[in-house]
Scaffold this motif. Structure first.
Motif, short mmCIF file in Angstrom:
data_model
loop_
_atom_site.label_atom_id
_atom_site.label_comp_id
_atom_site.label_asym_id
_atom_site.label_seq_id
_atom_site.Cartn_x
_atom_site.Cartn_y
_atom_site.Cartn_z
N CYS A 13 0.82 -1.21 0.00
CA CYS A 13 0.00 0.00 0.00
C CYS A 13 0.86 1.26 0.00
O CYS A 13 1.88 1.33 0.66
CB CYS A 13 -0.91 0.01 1.22
SG CYS A 13 -1.84 1.55 1.39
N ASN A 15 0.28 4.11 1.37
CA ASN A 15 0.31 4.76 2.68
C ASN A 15 0.75 3.84 3.80
O ASN A 15 1.13 4.31 4.86
CB ASN A 15 -1.09 5.32 3.00
CG ASN A 15 -1.59 6.24 1.92
OD1 ASN A 15 -0.87 7.10 1.44
ND2 ASN A 15 -2.83 6.04 1.51
N HIS A 16 0.66 2.54 3.59
CA HIS A 16 1.01 1.56 4.61
C HIS A 16 2.01 0.56 4.05
O HIS A 16 1.59 -0.46 3.51
CB HIS A 16 -0.23 0.81 5.10
CG HIS A 16 -1.33 1.72 5.59
ND1 HIS A 16 -2.37 2.13 4.78
CD2 HIS A 16 -1.51 2.30 6.80
CE1 HIS A 16 -3.16 2.92 5.50
NE2 HIS A 16 -2.67 3.05 6.72
N CYS A 33 -4.19 -0.17 -0.15
CA CYS A 33 -4.88 -1.23 0.59
C CYS A 33 -6.37 -0.90 0.65
O CYS A 33 -6.79 0.20 0.31
CB CYS A 33 -4.29 -1.39 2.00
SG CYS A 33 -4.72 -0.05 3.13
N CYS A 36 -7.38 2.32 2.51
CA CYS A 36 -7.04 3.61 1.89
C CYS A 36 -7.89 3.90 0.64
O CYS A 36 -7.99 5.05 0.22
CB CYS A 36 -5.57 3.63 1.48
SG CYS A 36 -4.46 3.55 2.89
ZN LIG Z 1 -3.30 1.75 3.06
#
Ligand SMILES: [Zn+2]
Ligand SMILES: [Zn+2]
Length: 123
Positions: A13, A15-16, A33, A36
């Motif tokens: 992801c 952001n992750h 993900c 998000c």
């Molecule tokens: Zn994410």
């Protein structure tokens, strides 16, 4: 920000970095993900910005595709009309010459004359 976060692996992801991406943004194709993903119009986006970009460009894309489809349909119609005209003209020509054998002979005579004239001119 670490380099890892800026350029995540395709399967991670955006952001992750510790989470597996479940989908890709419909606009920028970045992996994201499920948490998000911004869902709209049956698509998934990485952010509201990408969703807005999609909304802003979608009508233009749709219009372009519609116009191309209309052009193709018009070209198909023109080809069909030409085919019908040729078929009808061919049919009537066939009927005319079958019912008027004299006309066929007349055309033969005239074309032979024309050929003869052409020969004389090129002598
Ligand atoms: Zn994410
Ligand atoms: Zn995006």
């Amino acid at each position: 920000m670490s380099a890892k976060v800026k350029a995540p692996a395709d399967s991670v992801c955006l952001n992750h970095p510790d989470r597996a991406a479940s989908t890709r943004c419909c606009t920028c194709f970045k992996p994201i993900c499920g948490e998000c993903a911004v869902r709209a119009h049956g698509e998934e986006f990485c952010s509201a910005t990408c969703r807005e970009n999609y909304e802003n460009t979608r009508p233009a894309v749709d219009e372009f595709q519609e116009r191309a489809a209309r052009r193709r349909a018009a070209a198909r119609r023109r080809r069909l009309i030409m085919l019908v005209i040729l078929a009808v003209a061919g049919y009537f020509a066939y009927r005319y010459f079958r019912e008027n054998p004299d006309a066929v002979r007349e055309i033969q005579r005239k074309s032979e004359e024309a050929i003869q004239k052409g020969r004389e001119l090129t002598k």
